[in-house]
Design a protein around this motif. Structure first.
Motif, PDB file in Angstrom:
ATOM      1  N   GLY A   3     -10.533   9.697  -5.041  1.00 41.70           N
ATOM      2  CA  GLY A   3      -9.150  10.159  -5.027  1.00 41.70           C
ATOM      3  C   GLY A   3      -8.126   9.120  -5.423  1.00 41.70           C
ATOM      4  O   GLY A   3      -6.927   9.419  -5.443  1.00 41.70           O
ATOM      5  N   ARG A   4      -8.562   7.902  -5.765  1.00 39.86           N
ATOM      6  CA  ARG A   4      -7.614   6.851  -6.131  1.00 39.86           C
ATOM      7  C   ARG A   4      -7.608   6.647  -7.643  1.00 39.86           C
ATOM      8  O   ARG A   4      -8.640   6.488  -8.270  1.00 39.86           O
ATOM      9  CB  ARG A   4      -7.971   5.523  -5.452  1.00 39.86           C
ATOM     10  CG  ARG A   4      -6.941   4.421  -5.749  1.00 39.86           C
ATOM     11  CD  ARG A   4      -7.236   3.145  -5.001  1.00 39.86           C
ATOM     12  NE  ARG A   4      -7.218   3.320  -3.567  1.00 39.86           N
ATOM     13  CZ  ARG A   4      -6.116   3.443  -2.824  1.00 39.86           C
ATOM     14  NH1 ARG A   4      -4.927   3.436  -3.414  1.00 39.86           N
ATOM     15  NH2 ARG A   4      -6.195   3.588  -1.519  1.00 39.86           N
ATOM     16  N   PHE A   5      -6.392   6.637  -8.204  1.00 39.96           N
ATOM     17  CA  PHE A   5      -6.225   6.375  -9.622  1.00 39.96           C
ATOM     18  C   PHE A   5      -5.976   4.889  -9.847  1.00 39.96           C
ATOM     19  O   PHE A   5      -5.390   4.212  -8.991  1.00 39.96           O
ATOM     20  CB  PHE A   5      -5.049   7.176 -10.184  1.00 39.96           C
ATOM     21  CG  PHE A   5      -5.331   8.643 -10.333  1.00 39.96           C
ATOM     22  CD1 PHE A   5      -5.952   9.123 -11.476  1.00 39.96           C
ATOM     23  CD2 PHE A   5      -4.992   9.540  -9.328  1.00 39.96           C
ATOM     24  CE1 PHE A   5      -6.221  10.478 -11.626  1.00 39.96           C
ATOM     25  CE2 PHE A   5      -5.259  10.888  -9.460  1.00 39.96           C
ATOM     26  CZ  PHE A   5      -5.878  11.362 -10.616  1.00 39.96           C
ATOM     27  N   TYR A  23       1.046   9.131  -8.993  1.00 42.47           N
ATOM     28  CA  TYR A  23       0.136   9.324  -7.867  1.00 42.47           C
ATOM     29  C   TYR A  23       0.298  10.690  -7.214  1.00 42.47           C
ATOM     30  O   TYR A  23      -0.103  10.892  -6.070  1.00 42.47           O
ATOM     31  CB  TYR A  23       0.294   8.213  -6.821  1.00 42.47           C
ATOM     32  CG  TYR A  23       0.176   6.827  -7.397  1.00 42.47           C
ATOM     33  CD1 TYR A  23      -1.019   6.387  -7.951  1.00 42.47           C
ATOM     34  CD2 TYR A  23       1.258   5.955  -7.392  1.00 42.47           C
ATOM     35  CE1 TYR A  23      -1.133   5.103  -8.487  1.00 42.47           C
ATOM     36  CE2 TYR A  23       1.154   4.683  -7.925  1.00 42.47           C
ATOM     37  CZ  TYR A  23      -0.037   4.271  -8.470  1.00 42.47           C
ATOM     38  OH  TYR A  23      -0.146   3.013  -9.013  1.00 42.47           O
ATOM     39  N   ARG A  24       0.878  11.613  -7.942  1.00 40.47           N
ATOM     40  CA  ARG A  24       0.979  12.991  -7.477  1.00 40.47           C
ATOM     41  C   ARG A  24      -0.048  13.845  -8.217  1.00 40.47           C
ATOM     42  O   ARG A  24      -0.683  13.369  -9.152  1.00 40.47           O
ATOM     43  CB  ARG A  24       2.398  13.514  -7.690  1.00 40.47           C
ATOM     44  CG  ARG A  24       3.446  12.780  -6.859  1.00 40.47           C
ATOM     45  CD  ARG A  24       4.836  13.365  -7.064  1.00 40.47           C
ATOM     46  NE  ARG A  24       5.328  13.139  -8.417  1.00 40.47           N
ATOM     47  CZ  ARG A  24       5.988  12.046  -8.796  1.00 40.47           C
ATOM     48  NH1 ARG A  24       6.223  11.065  -7.932  1.00 40.47           N
ATOM     49  NH2 ARG A  24       6.396  11.910 -10.042  1.00 40.47           N
ATOM     50  N   PRO A  46       0.841  -1.198   0.000  1.00 44.34           N
ATOM     51  CA  PRO A  46       0.000   0.000   0.000  1.00 44.34           C
ATOM     52  C   PRO A  46       0.884   1.260   0.000  1.00 44.34           C
ATOM     53  O   PRO A  46       2.079   1.154   0.282  1.00 44.34           O
ATOM     54  CB  PRO A  46      -0.799  -0.130   1.309  1.00 44.34           C
ATOM     55  CG  PRO A  46      -0.052  -1.107   2.147  1.00 44.34           C
ATOM     56  CD  PRO A  46       0.799  -1.935   1.244  1.00 44.34           C
ATOM     57  N   PRO A  47       0.380   2.419  -0.345  1.00 43.74           N
ATOM     58  CA  PRO A  47      -1.041   2.733  -0.518  1.00 43.74           C
ATOM     59  C   PRO A  47      -1.564   2.526  -1.938  1.00 43.74           C
ATOM     60  O   PRO A  47      -2.709   2.861  -2.216  1.00 43.74           O
ATOM     61  CB  PRO A  47      -1.101   4.215  -0.153  1.00 43.74           C
ATOM     62  CG  PRO A  47       0.224   4.750  -0.619  1.00 43.74           C
ATOM     63  CD  PRO A  47       1.217   3.643  -0.388  1.00 43.74           C
ATOM     64  N   HIS A  48      -0.756   1.992  -2.842  1.00 46.43           N
ATOM     65  CA  HIS A  48      -1.211   1.829  -4.230  1.00 46.43           C
ATOM     66  C   HIS A  48      -1.063   0.375  -4.659  1.00 46.43           C
ATOM     67  O   HIS A  48      -0.613   0.086  -5.765  1.00 46.43           O
ATOM     68  CB  HIS A  48      -0.436   2.763  -5.155  1.00 46.43           C
ATOM     69  CG  HIS A  48      -0.521   4.203  -4.766  1.00 46.43           C
ATOM     70  ND1 HIS A  48      -1.698   4.908  -4.819  1.00 46.43           N
ATOM     71  CD2 HIS A  48       0.430   5.051  -4.267  1.00 46.43           C
ATOM     72  CE1 HIS A  48      -1.473   6.152  -4.397  1.00 46.43           C
ATOM     73  NE2 HIS A  48      -0.206   6.257  -4.063  1.00 46.43           N
ATOM     74  N   SER A  49      -1.446  -0.526  -3.777  1.00 47.17           N
ATOM     75  CA  SER A  49      -1.372  -1.951  -4.093  1.00 47.17           C
ATOM     76  C   SER A  49      -2.380  -2.290  -5.178  1.00 47.17           C
ATOM     77  O   SER A  49      -3.347  -1.540  -5.427  1.00 47.17           O
ATOM     78  CB  SER A  49      -1.660  -2.786  -2.847  1.00 47.17           C
ATOM     79  OG  SER A  49      -3.023  -2.648  -2.465  1.00 47.17           O
ATOM     80  N   TRP A  50      -2.173  -3.440  -5.824  1.00 46.98           N
ATOM     81  CA  TRP A  50      -3.116  -3.869  -6.850  1.00 46.98           C
ATOM     82  C   TRP A  50      -4.493  -4.122  -6.239  1.00 46.98           C
ATOM     83  O   TRP A  50      -5.518  -3.819  -6.860  1.00 46.98           O
ATOM     84  CB  TRP A  50      -2.589  -5.106  -7.557  1.00 46.98           C
ATOM     85  CG  TRP A  50      -3.526  -5.679  -8.570  1.00 46.98           C
ATOM     86  CD1 TRP A  50      -4.021  -6.944  -8.631  1.00 46.98           C
ATOM     87  CD2 TRP A  50      -4.116  -4.995  -9.696  1.00 46.98           C
ATOM     88  NE1 TRP A  50      -4.867  -7.104  -9.705  1.00 46.98           N
ATOM     89  CE2 TRP A  50      -4.938  -5.915 -10.382  1.00 46.98           C
ATOM     90  CE3 TRP A  50      -4.010  -3.693 -10.186  1.00 46.98           C
ATOM     91  CZ2 TRP A  50      -5.663  -5.586 -11.526  1.00 46.98           C
ATOM     92  CZ3 TRP A  50      -4.729  -3.356 -11.326  1.00 46.98           C
ATOM     93  CH2 TRP A  50      -5.544  -4.295 -11.976  1.00 46.98           C
TER      94      TRP A  50
END
Length: 312
Positions: free
Chosen positions: A297-299, A264-265, A71-75
């Motif tokens: 807010g998540r891409f 993720y910016r 995380p915070p951008h795990s699959w």
């Protein structure tokens, strides 16, 4: 059901197989290393549905960002957003970069039985990242396909000879269009992130290989080229001689431009386009889009997908 890749241990993202590369010629038939993987439903609930009745071909190129458990951008966190985006847009043709085998199977399952895909890992079989091509089976039928590696030995699986430490490759497919008629070539790639020499040699090889295909058929090239459009010799090589044009520039209409890699910016207006859809000059681009879809807010990835609505 279409054939799937044979199961094999998966390597960490970005890794290169320790074993010596094997000849593609000797491995292709026995391993079925290239796959038309399980067909995946166009849901038609999003903006794509209105155009679905016409002959226009919806094309997307998308660096998926390889599946990570961190995380915070795990699959696991990104997959629902990816599923919502792809179901909403329902591309007829989708060139992907960085997908791992398990991740591509997840996407196939999320899309449903209207889609299939072609690809092999850059390390061979299911090993390492793919430049897979998904397609709508109600619209497109693959007539032939192949892969080559971006090196001085392009038929050698896992080869890298131009200073790059990460293996790079190409997947191409000759499609028959069931709605618009005729055939065309789709080529998908991901150039090196660190070595300009490798990128330039790769662009030259792709250009050479495109020239060897049936000249009567249109071309659609998708990819993450890891350099900015209009600002690098790689772009000049790919568009040199007028054999390809940039769909973003030729589009009759286009969205706002953002840098297609955001990491993720915050998004960058008028930022660099490193993800491109290139076409033969005779292909008309009705609309080009850099898609900023996100949920809460998540891409879905650290890249934005780039899309084009094409008429051949």
């Amino acid at each position: 059901m279409a054939s799937v890749l044979a199961a094999a241990p998966e390597d960490p993202p970005g890794s290169v197989p320790a074993a010596a590369p094997v000849s593609r010629r000797s491995a292709l038939r026995a391993a079925a290393a290239t796959a038309v993987a399980a067909p995946v439903a166009a849901y038609g609930a999003g903006p794509a549905s209105a155009a679905d009745r016409g002959p226009g071909l919806r094309v997307m190129t998308f660096n998926l960002r390889y599946a990570s458990d961190t995380p915070p951008h795990s699959w696991a966190e990104r997959r629902p957003v990816m599923r919502a985006l792809l179901r909403r847009e329902a591309p007829h043709l989708l060139g992907t970069q960085e997908g791992l085998y398990g991740q591509l199977r997840d996407i196939a399952a999320d899309l449903g039985p209207r889609y299939a895909w072609v690809g092999t890992g850059r390390g061979g079989g299911s090993r390492d990242e793919f430049v897979a091509v998904f397609y709508d089976v109600h619209r497109l039928v693959p007539v032939e396909y192949d892969h080559f590696w971006l090196s001085a030995t392009p038929l050698l699986i896992g080869s890298a000879t131009w200073g790059n430490t990460v293996v790079r490759m190409v997947t191409w497919v000759r499609f028959r269009d069931l709605r618009a008629g005729g055939e065309f070539y789709a080529l998908n790639t991901h150039l090196d992130h660190a070595h300009q020499y490798a990128r330039e040699r790769s662009a030259a090889l792709i250009t050479e290989r495109l020239a060897a295909l049936d000249p009567a058929l249109p071309r659609i090239v998708t990819g993450d080229f890891n350099v900015a459009a209009h600002r690098n010799p790689v772009y000049d090589v790919m568009l040199g001689g007028g054999t390809l044009v940039d769909s973003w520039d030729t589009a009759a209409r286009r969205s706002a431009q953002y840098g297609t890699f955001h990491g993720y910016r915050p998004l960058v207006p008028d930022g660099d386009r490193v993800d491109w859809i290139l076409t033969s000059p005779g292909v008309r681009t009705r609309r080009a889009t850099i898609n900023t879809f996100a949920e809460h807010g998540r891409f879905p990835s650290d890249h934005l997908p780039v899309q084009a609505l094409l008429d051949r």
